[in-house]
Each structure stands twice: as C-alpha cells, then as structure tokens.
Design an enzyme around this catalytic site. Structure first.
Site, PDB file in Angstrom:
ATOM      1  N   ASP A  24      63.539  60.806 -60.012  1.00  0.00           N
ATOM      2  CA  ASP A  24      63.632  60.214 -61.339  1.00  0.00           C
ATOM      3  C   ASP A  24      62.289  60.390 -62.046  1.00  0.00           C
ATOM      4  OD1 ASP A  24      64.972  58.487 -63.399  1.00  0.00           O
ATOM      5  OD2 ASP A  24      63.260  57.215 -62.938  1.00  0.00           O
ATOM      6  N   HIS A 165      63.753  51.049 -64.668  1.00  0.00           N
ATOM      7  CA  HIS A 165      63.060  52.058 -65.474  1.00  0.00           C
ATOM      8  C   HIS A 165      61.667  52.368 -64.934  1.00  0.00           C
ATOM      9  CE1 HIS A 165      66.384  51.993 -68.142  1.00  0.00           C
ATOM     10  NE2 HIS A 165      66.159  50.776 -68.581  1.00  0.00           N
ATOM     11  N   ASP A 170      64.038  53.425 -59.438  1.00  0.00           N
ATOM     12  CA  ASP A 170      65.317  53.995 -59.873  1.00  0.00           C
ATOM     13  C   ASP A 170      65.804  55.060 -58.906  1.00  0.00           C
ATOM     14  OD1 ASP A 170      65.056  52.313 -61.991  1.00  0.00           O
ATOM     15  OD2 ASP A 170      65.057  53.857 -63.542  1.00  0.00           O
TER      16      ASP A 170
END
Length: 568
Positions: A24, A165, A170
């Site tokens: 991510d 976030h 994540d």
C-alpha cells in the site's frame, strides 16, 4: 491407451505455493505526474504465513497538502528526515522480486510505482498483480457487503487490523482480506494462480446462456430496460450504441456482482430509441425516477432529496426541508441526505453567527440566551441583544454565501482546520474538511443549476457523427425537444419546427424549476462539451463573478489525491 500425467506447468501454480507481496502507498495526491509517494508499506506472505514486512516514510520533496495530512496523519515534520524515493525504490523492488503483487485498488498504487521507476531509470516491475477490489466484487454479493472498501471487507473477514490510511497498517488489513477472498474463491474451484487470474474476468454461465437477449437490440442511441419474466424492470441504462452496450453485459468485461446477479433474473431486454445521446441520458434518468429499478443505485429516489433553507421570519435560521416553496426564501441544495445538509449548515454557521435554536422569535421575544452567545457564535436576538435590523446583516451574509460568494465560509472553516492541524487534532480537522467540501460543492452546483433553470428557452446544437447537427430545446433547465438536423438542411425552418413542437414547461419554485438536478446537470455537461453552439437564448446565461466555483476548484484539486481512498 495409457493415461498421460499433466506437467506442473499445465496444472498451474497452487495458491499455497505462491508468494504474495501485499502493499500500500500513501501519496500527496492522485496523479503520479503531479504528486509523490509519502509512505510505502508491504507484507510478504506465503501459505498464510508472514515472511517479512517492508515499511518506510518517504520524503516527497515538497509540502504535503493539509487535506492529505488530515486524512493520513502524515505531516511535513514526519517526512523531513525520511529517505527520498530514489533511496527507497531499489529496496522495495528487491523486496517484491519474484512475488505476486497484491493491492486494494491496485491500479492506483502500481501507477505510482511505475512512474517512480520511469523517473529513476528502472524497468517497471513485471510481477503479476491481483486487485482485491476486483476479486471481492467477483466472490461477494451485495447482500454480504454494501461496497468493496477496505474497511468494509476487513470487518467482514474479521481482520484484527483496522485500516487507517497508513501504509503498513492498510497492507496488513489487506493480507487478511486476501486470505478471506482466496478462501471464497475456492468454492468456485479456484485453486491455482492461473485460475485466480482468469476467474476474475470470466463470464458466468448465466451471462453466456443469455447472450441472445441482445439480438433484437438496434445499433442506435437510446435506453435499454432489463425485465424479469413478470415484466418488472430490473435495470435501466443508456448508450450511444444500444446493441454494443447490451452485448457487453454478457461478456467477461462485466464483473459487477450485482449486475451479474441481475442478468441471472432477466428474461428480456426492452429498448427505446432516442434521437440523440443527450435525449437518451435524460430519458434514462426519468425512467429510473419513475420505475425505481432495484438494481439501479444511481438516482433511485430523486424525491427524497433535501434542501437547506434560510427561513423567512424576523430572525431567520437555517432549516433542513424536503420541499421547496414559492416563498422567496434562500435555498441551498439539493442534498442526497439530511446528514449532508447538516454538514453544509455547520460549515455556514462557522462563518455566519445565525441563531441555531428552532423556536420562532419575534422582536418582542425575551428568553435566556444559550451557550452560543457566551461563545460569541450568536448575537442572542432571543434575549433582545440584536434587533431585526442588526440581525438582518447576518441573514444577508448567509444568503450571499449560499447564492453568490462563498468566500467567507471557505476562509472561516479553513482557518479552523489550520488551528486543529497545528494542535494535531487531525480527526476533527478532517470532519471540518468534509463539511467545507459539502457546502462549497453544493453552492457551486446550485449556482450552475440556477444559471440555466432561470432561462425560459435555450436552443443549442452540437455536431452529429454524420455531418448533421444534434439540436436541443431547453426550457427552464428541462429538455423539451431533441432532434437531428441532417447535413445540408437549412437550419431556420428546422429549428422553428422543433421549437414549435417542444414540450410546454411551466416553472416551479426554487433553483430547479422544472426538472431534477440530475437532468439539468446532464444538459449542462452537454452545453459545455466541445463544439456545442448556442442558437438562441431567451435571457442571460451567467454565473456569479465570485461564485463558489472558484473555491470548488481548489477543493477538487485537494480531493483528487483522496479519490483512490474511496476503496480503502
């Protein structure tokens, strides 16, 4: 005859033997050409076991926009001592070497990695990529999960990690989602990497069996309606080429679980041919509003919109209403929910000290002032501290912000966000950010709508594919007539004939007199498209010089980097 045992290549690679790197990124925005990476997080897994993790902040080489800091909690101070991407990228590429890449909304993350590789002279990674969004839409139904957001899926699969976030957090949540989705895919006899990759895009047996439903649909612009055996409308759509669009529902390109479910129920496809693409778009909206098909999620209940009203009384206040009346009050909207309207109201209260109580007040009313007066957020007309004339200054300021100049609201809420960010109260700042965006977008939208709905009649034309012209008659923001003027035809008689046969439109109260906001917005998009020409305008078509559109442009730019987070 002796049996021949297949090779491992023919059998495929069992998923239990595949090494996945789930990763991510956090970035300063949504475009690799304009924005930079601020954090990378990755988890390497095989057969359900974590083999290693990769995590680092990245100095983006410039300031992080406040909206992004509010979302992620990553500030300029946090990345000032972090390595630049040129130092991080080689290590990351080594970490993912030989693995299958996995990401939630993978297109966003892989675009940034490829852009970084191109900028630094590295070949782009050729790893196979699995997108957990696509996989979730294939194996989960709408009854199980309302959407494919990472947070929704993490809760569904009971991941101990809550997405927040931040890149590594994540990525860890996505690992749990991946394992849950692979388990679900097993019930579809998906056991190898090759089967997994083809499974996401393969049409279902129902799609293949019902391809004949597209045979009677013409190659023309219009609207199509999927119906079940009882004639109930299941789904309505529109297209410039009805035949090609309906055919696509029975191919591998249609992967939406809810639509695939609808195809399993559908027994026929009815169509309505339209003169132009704009007429098809408008007819689609009107038919959806009337039939409310259960598989259409967009514009299903246009009558349930709400408005923010500046009431007509000696001491006006902001009230959320469902009906626009012919009472000369100022209205802002429409909003899809009371919550959105309340967010806009809160933003406006930050800039204008209107009273927030709901009781009716007159010049002679005398009651004890509430705590808002002590905080300096209300002049307390209820206690006689403000006369109707003094209070009218606030009323006019609110009306101006709603209809003409939203600058005061933008400045006031931005200042509050800045204070909260300095105090590291990012969650509260993000709430204010969204409230401001809701108000500015609603004001900009309403001002665009009102500019067109105030015009009794407009005739406009755009080039057609065959050299002719698409002609439309618009009255008070409603499409009243549509036609195609053939090439070489004299325009005056054709336009006069189209105007003479156009629908009679009687305007009503409020900013959207005679059509839904969605219909008027369709017309506005067409009017603003390249090549469109105004033939006749009865009145003046203009926007406020200091309207909300200038602030909306700033907000949209800031939110552009958050769009990919809609699936996070």
């Amino acid at each position: 005859m002796d049996a021949v045992q297949g090779t491992l290549d023919e059998l495929g690679t069992p998923l239990s033997e595949v090494t996945f790197v789930v990763f991510d990124l956090e970035t300063t925005g949504g475009s690799p050409a304009e924005h930079a990476i601020t954090e990378i997080g990755a988890v390497k897994v095989k057969a359900g076991e974590v083999l290693g993790e990769f995590s680092t902040l990245v100095d983006p080489g410039g300031p992080i926009p406040p909206f992004i800091s509010v979302l992620t909690g990553i500030t300029d101070a946090m990345v000032v001592a972090a390595p630049r991407i040129e130092s991080v990228l080689p290590s990351f590429l080594e970490f993912v070497s030989g693995a299958v890449l996995v990401a939630h909304n993978a297109g966003f993350d892989t675009r940034f990695i490829k852009a970084a590789c191109a900028a630094l002279g590295y070949p782009p990674p050729l790893n196979p990529v699995v997108d957990t969004v696509d996989l979730a839409r294939r194996v989960l139904t709408r009854d199980e999960v309302p959407n494919a957001k990472l947070g929704t899926l993490a809760r569904f699969f009971r991941s101990p990690t809550e997405p927040c976030h931040r890149a590594l957090q994540d990525a860890r949540a996505t690992v749990d989602v991946l394992h849950g989705l692979i388990g679900r895919a097993g019930s579809f006899q998906v056991h190898t990497l090759e089967e997994l990759k083809s499974f996401v895009r393969a049409p279902t047996p129902e799609q293949q069996r019902k391809r004949h439903l597209a045979e009677s649909v013409p190659h023309a612009p219009g609207v199509y309606l999927f119906e079940d055996e009882r004639g109930e409308v299941l789904y309505i759509g529109k297209s410039n080429n009805l035949r090609n669009r309906v055919r696509s529902y029975f191919t591998a390109s249609e992967t939406r679980p809810r639509v695939r479910e609808m195809i399993g129920i559908a027994e026929r496809v009815r169509h309505v041919v339209c003169a132009t693409a704009l007429e098809a778009e408008v007819r689609e909206l009107r038919l959806i509003g009337g039939a409310k098909p259960r598989y259409n999620r967009r514009s299903r209940f246009p009558e349930k919109v709400v408005w923010l009203k500046l009431t007509q009384e000696p001491f006006p206040r902001l009230s959320i209403v469902r009906e626009v009346r012919d009472d000369d009050a100022a209205y802002l909207g429409p909003f899809s929910s009371a919550r959105a309207a309340d967010d806009a109201r809160t933003a406006l209260h930050e800039a204008v000290p209107l009273r927030q109580c709901t009781q009716r007040l007159t010049a002679s009313t005398r009651v004890a002032a509430c705590v808002l007066h002590e905080m300096g957020r209300c002049g307390a007309p209820c206690a006689g501290h403000e006369s109707p004339a003094d209070y009218s200054l606030h009323t006019e300021a609110a009306r101006r912000a709603m209809q003409h100049d939203a600058g005061a609201v933008y400045t006031a809420v931005s200042a509050r966000m800045e204070r909260l960010s300095v105090e590291q109260r990012y969650e509260e700042a993000s709430v204010d950010r969204d409230r401001l965006a809701t108000f500015i977008r609603a004001a900009a939208r309403m001002q665009r709508l009102a500019a067109l709905t105030g015009i009794p009649q407009m005739v406009a034309a755009s080039p057609a594919f065959d050299g002719g012209w698409d002609i439309h008659v618009i009255r008070y923001g409603r499409l009243a007539a549509a036609g195609v003027m053939p090439r070489g035809t004299h325009p005056v008689p054709y336009v006069e004939s189209l105007v003479a046969t156009a629908e009679t439109v009687i305007p009503g109260p409020g900013p959207t007199h005679a059509a839904t906001a969605e219909e008027t917005e369709c017309i506005l998009r067409w009017l603003e498209s390249p090549g469109t020409r105004l033939v006749e305008v009865d009145g003046q078509w203009s926007l406020p010089a200091r309207g909300a559109a200038r602030h909306k442009a700033r907000i949209d730019l800031a939110y552009r980097g958050l769009d990919h987070k809609a699936l996070r």
